[in-house]
Write a protein that holds these residues in place. Structure first.
Motif, PDB file in Angstrom:
ATOM      1  N   VAL A  52       0.841  -1.205   0.000  1.00 20.92           N
ATOM      2  CA  VAL A  52       0.000   0.000   0.000  1.00 20.92           C
ATOM      3  C   VAL A  52       0.872   1.250   0.000  1.00 20.92           C
ATOM      4  O   VAL A  52       0.594   2.226  -0.708  1.00 20.92           O
ATOM      5  N   GLU A  53       1.953   1.221   0.763  1.00 20.50           N
ATOM      6  CA  GLU A  53       2.865   2.365   0.808  1.00 20.50           C
ATOM      7  C   GLU A  53       3.491   2.637  -0.559  1.00 20.50           C
ATOM      8  O   GLU A  53       3.733   3.798  -0.926  1.00 20.50           O
ATOM      9  N   CYS A  54       3.717   1.574  -1.317  1.00 20.21           N
ATOM     10  CA  CYS A  54       4.362   1.720  -2.632  1.00 20.21           C
ATOM     11  C   CYS A  54       3.362   1.921  -3.767  1.00 20.21           C
ATOM     12  O   CYS A  54       3.748   1.906  -4.940  1.00 20.21           O
ATOM     13  N   GLY A  55       2.080   2.096  -3.438  1.00 18.44           N
ATOM     14  CA  GLY A  55       1.126   2.489  -4.460  1.00 18.44           C
ATOM     15  C   GLY A  55       0.106   1.463  -4.874  1.00 18.44           C
ATOM     16  O   GLY A  55      -0.589   1.646  -5.885  1.00 18.44           O
ATOM     17  N   ALA A  56      -0.051   0.378  -4.136  1.00 15.83           N
ATOM     18  CA  ALA A  56      -1.056  -0.628  -4.493  1.00 15.83           C
ATOM     19  C   ALA A  56      -2.458  -0.046  -4.325  1.00 15.83           C
ATOM     20  O   ALA A  56      -2.748   0.652  -3.349  1.00 15.83           O
ATOM     21  N   ASN A  57      -3.339  -0.340  -5.274  1.00 15.17           N
ATOM     22  CA  ASN A  57      -4.727   0.137  -5.237  1.00 15.17           C
ATOM     23  C   ASN A  57      -5.513  -0.693  -4.230  1.00 15.17           C
ATOM     24  O   ASN A  57      -5.706  -1.899  -4.410  1.00 15.17           O
ATOM     25  N   ILE A  58      -5.998  -0.039  -3.168  1.00 17.47           N
ATOM     26  CA  ILE A  58      -6.684  -0.781  -2.110  1.00 17.47           C
ATOM     27  C   ILE A  58      -8.102  -1.184  -2.519  1.00 17.47           C
ATOM     28  O   ILE A  58      -8.716  -2.033  -1.862  1.00 17.47           O
ATOM     29  N   ASN A  59      -8.632  -0.589  -3.576  1.00 15.71           N
ATOM     30  CA  ASN A  59      -9.993  -0.914  -4.021  1.00 15.71           C
ATOM     31  C   ASN A  59     -10.001  -1.749  -5.301  1.00 15.71           C
ATOM     32  O   ASN A  59     -11.018  -1.864  -5.970  1.00 15.71           O
ATOM     33  N   VAL A  60      -8.859  -2.356  -5.638  1.00 15.10           N
ATOM     34  CA  VAL A  60      -8.783  -3.189  -6.836  1.00 15.10           C
ATOM     35  C   VAL A  60      -9.685  -4.406  -6.667  1.00 15.10           C
ATOM     36  O   VAL A  60      -9.897  -4.889  -5.545  1.00 15.10           O
ATOM     37  N   ARG A  61     -10.248  -4.905  -7.770  1.00 18.21           N
ATOM     38  CA  ARG A  61     -11.204  -6.014  -7.698  1.00 18.21           C
ATOM     39  C   ARG A  61     -10.688  -7.242  -8.449  1.00 18.21           C
ATOM     40  O   ARG A  61      -9.965  -7.124  -9.448  1.00 18.21           O
ATOM     41  N   ASP A  62     -11.110  -8.426  -7.961  1.00 17.51           N
ATOM     42  CA  ASP A  62     -10.775  -9.671  -8.650  1.00 17.51           C
ATOM     43  C   ASP A  62     -11.929 -10.061  -9.563  1.00 17.51           C
ATOM     44  O   ASP A  62     -12.847  -9.267  -9.819  1.00 17.51           O
ATOM     45  N   SER A  63     -11.922 -11.284 -10.073  1.00 14.37           N
ATOM     46  CA  SER A  63     -12.952 -11.702 -11.033  1.00 14.37           C
ATOM     47  C   SER A  63     -14.329 -11.806 -10.393  1.00 14.37           C
ATOM     48  O   SER A  63     -15.348 -11.767 -11.088  1.00 14.37           O
ATOM     49  N   ASP A  64     -14.403 -11.936  -9.062  1.00 10.01           N
ATOM     50  CA  ASP A  64     -15.683 -11.949  -8.347  1.00 10.01           C
ATOM     51  C   ASP A  64     -16.011 -10.589  -7.753  1.00 10.01           C
ATOM     52  O   ASP A  64     -16.900 -10.474  -6.899  1.00 10.01           O
ATOM     53  N   ASN A  65     -15.304  -9.579  -8.218  1.00  7.75           N
ATOM     54  CA  ASN A  65     -15.485  -8.206  -7.753  1.00  7.75           C
ATOM     55  C   ASN A  65     -15.184  -8.049  -6.264  1.00  7.75           C
ATOM     56  O   ASN A  65     -15.693  -7.143  -5.602  1.00  7.75           O
ATOM     57  N   ASN A  66     -14.344  -8.930  -5.721  1.00  4.40           N
ATOM     58  CA  ASN A  66     -13.911  -8.807  -4.333  1.00  4.40           C
ATOM     59  C   ASN A  66     -12.748  -7.827  -4.245  1.00  4.40           C
ATOM     60  O   ASN A  66     -11.821  -7.870  -5.063  1.00  4.40           O
ATOM     61  N   SER A  67     -12.801  -6.961  -3.269  1.00  6.12           N
ATOM     62  CA  SER A  67     -11.662  -6.097  -2.983  1.00  6.12           C
ATOM     63  C   SER A  67     -10.728  -6.843  -2.029  1.00  6.12           C
ATOM     64  O   SER A  67     -11.096  -7.867  -1.458  1.00  6.12           O
ATOM     65  N   PRO A  68      -9.493  -6.353  -1.834  1.00  3.64           N
ATOM     66  CA  PRO A  68      -8.624  -6.980  -0.828  1.00  3.64           C
ATOM     67  C   PRO A  68      -9.269  -7.041   0.549  1.00  3.64           C
ATOM     68  O   PRO A  68      -8.995  -7.975   1.319  1.00  3.64           O
ATOM     69  N   LEU A  69     -10.151  -6.063   0.855  1.00  5.58           N
ATOM     70  CA  LEU A  69     -10.838  -6.103   2.142  1.00  5.58           C
ATOM     71  C   LEU A  69     -11.753  -7.318   2.245  1.00  5.58           C
ATOM     72  O   LEU A  69     -11.859  -7.949   3.303  1.00  5.58           O
ATOM     73  N   HIS A  70     -12.424  -7.674   1.145  1.00  4.70           N
ATOM     74  CA  HIS A  70     -13.253  -8.887   1.142  1.00  4.70           C
ATOM     75  C   HIS A  70     -12.404 -10.127   1.425  1.00  4.70           C
ATOM     76  O   HIS A  70     -12.796 -11.007   2.213  1.00  4.70           O
ATOM     77  N   ILE A  71     -11.235 -10.206   0.773  1.00  9.60           N
ATOM     78  CA  ILE A  71     -10.381 -11.382   0.961  1.00  9.60           C
ATOM     79  C   ILE A  71      -9.839 -11.429   2.386  1.00  9.60           C
ATOM     80  O   ILE A  71      -9.766 -12.497   3.004  1.00  9.60           O
ATOM     81  N   ALA A  72      -9.502 -10.267   2.934  1.00 10.69           N
ATOM     82  CA  ALA A  72      -9.046 -10.230   4.324  1.00 10.69           C
ATOM     83  C   ALA A  72     -10.152 -10.670   5.273  1.00 10.69           C
ATOM     84  O   ALA A  72      -9.893 -11.353   6.273  1.00 10.69           O
ATOM     85  N   ALA A  73     -11.400 -10.303   4.949  1.00 10.13           N
ATOM     86  CA  ALA A  73     -12.528 -10.733   5.777  1.00 10.13           C
ATOM     87  C   ALA A  73     -12.724 -12.245   5.684  1.00 10.13           C
ATOM     88  O   ALA A  73     -12.993 -12.903   6.698  1.00 10.13           O
ATOM     89  N   LEU A  74     -12.590 -12.783   4.478  1.00  6.97           N
ATOM     90  CA  LEU A  74     -12.704 -14.235   4.321  1.00  6.97           C
ATOM     91  C   LEU A  74     -11.637 -14.966   5.131  1.00  6.97           C
ATOM     92  O   LEU A  74     -11.859 -16.084   5.601  1.00  6.97           O
ATOM     93  N   ASN A  75     -10.478 -14.334   5.272  1.00  7.89           N
ATOM     94  CA  ASN A  75      -9.392 -14.934   6.044  1.00  7.89           C
ATOM     95  C   ASN A  75      -9.427 -14.535   7.513  1.00  7.89           C
ATOM     96  O   ASN A  75      -8.546 -14.943   8.277  1.00  7.89           O
ATOM     97  N   ASN A  76     -10.440 -13.722   7.884  1.00  5.92           N
ATOM     98  CA  ASN A  76     -10.651 -13.348   9.278  1.00  5.92           C
ATOM     99  C   ASN A  76      -9.412 -12.701   9.902  1.00  5.92           C
ATOM    100  O   ASN A  76      -9.052 -12.988  11.040  1.00  5.92           O
TER     101      ASN A  76
END
Length: 622
Positions: free
Chosen positions: A520-544
């Motif tokens: 994130v510090e080096c410029g990663a897009n925090i709202n980027v989406r995967d093929s299921d339209n999941n953001s990294p926040l969704h994946i972090a939630a899935l991983n609890n």
């Protein structure tokens, strides 16, 4: 009917056998099944192998005696060479580095690496029948195919759990080396199959009916294939054949000597064949066949150069380590840098140095092999990925044991950073192939390896200039916008627990807050989406992972953004009551978010009526 030249005898009806059947018969393995390896246990520190092949500097007498005697029960430890080189699988080709080559796929790799014997367990070439340490690379899906088990000398046996191998009472000192490929490489002939399987009688039959000794895609003749696999009966026969030139005989004998050094651990046998080759070079004073003079000496080979006289050759027996460098030099000169066996044995020799604690020599050899692969193979080739993973495994091993106080080795920032740069270069090469997009699975693996390297880099102290260079490299990596499996971005992978399993054993543990933060510090897009339209926040939630979720939310990720199934990160925490109590949606929902949800839920037409920036904001809540 087999076509015959005018001067060839016509075969009797009973002798009419198709080349296809002859080829099939030639590939039948002659050796007994693979021996059962010793039980496996974790490695506390890399032991000094008992065999001469493991430690540079042992005498030739010891090495020959070790190879000649049946192996005794293995000690409950494992050399690092067993862990740091790629392996095989029954469902995937059992060799790490090259695209399928005949001499590689049939013979040398079958002898240097175990054949598949069921399951997805991996196996690695080793220098002792020891157990496998807890740092192993994964390479089962990266290798050319074998089909039949092969018995090898102890230093080359499989080091995987015994339940994955056929049980046999065959002594592991046998040197059989034959296997049947599941894939025939380009240019394969029945003569090549005979050479690699040691089928001398079938070869004689083929030559009787005028079979030609042609070259394959790597420029390998049947004679060179026999030298690579170590079938002395084939080499002795073909070096006397009328179709074989003097230069081909010399190359075959020198290559056979290299095979005796690295594969059979027979230094005296290697000297025998090298001496024969040198006598052939200089026996005719009118037409002496000198070796080509190298333009530069290679640092990875400790600046060694090939011997040019019988006196120098005789002196090699006092320096086994120099003999092993001679074998690498000869193999690279004859086979060329593009041949898979060339880089494989460089990597194997490096792993042997790692066994004896000489990590710097190992790293130098592996860097040289990696440069060779990146110069000759396509981007994201599985063999290159295998080399990158081996580096990650090695650095992880060194860092872990350094932390435990078991080793005096330190990981230099420049070494680790250099491999990260080469990994990013591999991604850059792949992304430039517009007409042939990279394979998502291979790209996903390469991305995962890079994240593991970044994680390891965070454990290595560095100066402010080095820290800036590291972040600059990560920024360059993120600007390529690579996507892996399921259209995962590097940030998705950093917060996913499946990234941990990049090899047989983990290098770093994921989800990783440390890696997420630097991305994130080096410029990663925090709202980027995967093929299921999941953001990294969704994946972090899935991983609890609450720590990463809080970090992403503070960095600007929207807690109420929905995926393809209209789920928010909060919805994915429904079954995790503790997590939901710690991260309550109302604490992270703004009036803007509520307004965007109203627009989406009531299908209000907004396109063209609000600024483009706000349109993108509304789309996050769709």
């Amino acid at each position: 009917m087999v076509p015959c030249l005018p001067d060839c005898p016509a075969p009797a009806p009973a002798q009419l056998v198709s080349y296809q059947r002859l080829s099939s018969a030639a590939q039948t393995p002659a050796g007994p099944p693979h021996p059962v390896p010793a039980p496996r246990r974790s490695l506390a520190s890399p032991p000094v192998p008992a065999t001469a092949a493991a430690t540079p500097g042992t005498t030739a007498t010891t090495e020959i005696a070790t190879a000649a005697q049946p192996s005794s029960p293995a000690p409950p430890s494992a050399p690092l060479s067993a862990a740091l080189l790629p392996a095989q699988s029954a469902a995937a080709p059992p060799w790490p580095d090259p695209p399928p080559s005949r001499s590689g796929a049939l013979g040398l790799h079958a002898a240097a690496l175990p054949s598949p014997a069921g399951g997805d367990a991996l196996a690695f070439p080793s220098v002792a029948t020891d157990a496998v340490p807890a740092v192993l690379p994964e390479a089962a899906a990266m290798m050319p195919h074998h089909a039949d088990p092969v018995t090898r000398p102890p230093h080359e046996q499989s080091l995987r759990p015994s339940e994955d191998l056929p049980h046999t009472a065959t002594p592991p000192s046998s040197h059989a080396a034959s296997a049947t490929p599941l894939i025939q490489p380009p240019g394969n002939t029945a003569l090549h199959d005979c050479a690699e399987s040691g089928s001398l009688e079938i070869m004689k039959m083929l030559l009787k009916y005028c079979a030609k000794m042609e070259k394959d895609g790597y420029g390998m003749t049947p004679l060179l294939s026999a030298s690579v696999t170590g079938h002395t009966n084939i080499v002795d026969f073909l070096t006397q054949h009328e179709q074989t030139s003097k230069t081909e005989c010399i190359n075959a004998l020198e290559l056979l000597g290299a095979t005796f050094v690295d594969k059979k651990r027979d230094l005296l046998g290697a000297l025998k064949y090298w001496k024969q080759a040198m006598e052939m070079r200089y026996n005719d004073r009118i037409s002496i066949l000198n070796r080509p003079v190298p333009q530069t000496l290679i640092m990875a080979y400790d600046y060694a150069k090939e011997v040019n006289s019988l006196e120098e050759l005789e002196n090699l027996i006092a320096d086994p380590d120099e003999m092993r460098m001679q074998a690498l030099l000869i193999r690279e000169r004859i086979l060329g840098p593009s041949h898979p066996d060339t880089s494989y044995y460089i990597r194997y020799r490096g792993a042997v140095y790692a066994d004896s604690g000489n990590f710097k020599r190992c790293i130098n050899l592996w860097k040289y092999a990696l440069d060779m692969q990146q110069s000759n193979l396509d981007p994201l080739n599985p063999m290159t990925a295998s080399s990158l993973l081996s580096f990650a495994e090695l650095f992880s091993f060194m860092l872990q044991d350094k932390a435990k106080g078991l080793l005096g080795a330190t990981v230099a920032f420049d070494d680790l950073m250099g491999i990260l740069c080469k990994s990013v270069l591999e991604i850059e090469r792949a992304m430039k192939q517009i007409q042939c997009p990279p394979d998502p699975i291979q790209l996903n693996k390469a991305l995962s390896i890079i994240l593991h390297l970044i994680c390891l880099l965070e454990k290595v102290p560095c100066t402010s200039e080095q820290e800036h260079f590291k972040k600059q490299t990560i920024y360059k990596f993120l600007k390529l916008q690579p996507r892996g499996k399921n259209n995962f971005s590097p940030l998705h992978l950093a917060v996913d627990k499946n990234t941990t399993c990049v090899g047989r054993y983990p290098v770093c543990k994921f989800p990783s807050l440390q890696v997420t933060a630097i991305l994130v510090e080096c410029g990663a897009n925090i709202n980027v989406r995967d093929s299921d339209n999941n953001s990294p926040l969704h994946i972090a939630a899935l991983n609890n992972h609450l720590g990463i979720m809080n970090f992403l939310i503070k960095s600007g990720s929207h807690f109420d953004a929905t995926n393809l199934y209209k789920q928010t990160a909060s919805d994915l925490l429904d079954e995790k009551k503790i997590a939901k109590n710690l991260i309550h949606p109302i604490n992270h929902t703004t009036l803007q978010c509520l307004a965007a949800c109203v627009i989406v839920n009531h299908n209000i037409c907004y396109a063209g009526h609000i600024p483009e920036k706000l349109e993108k904001f509304v789309l996050l809540h769709r």
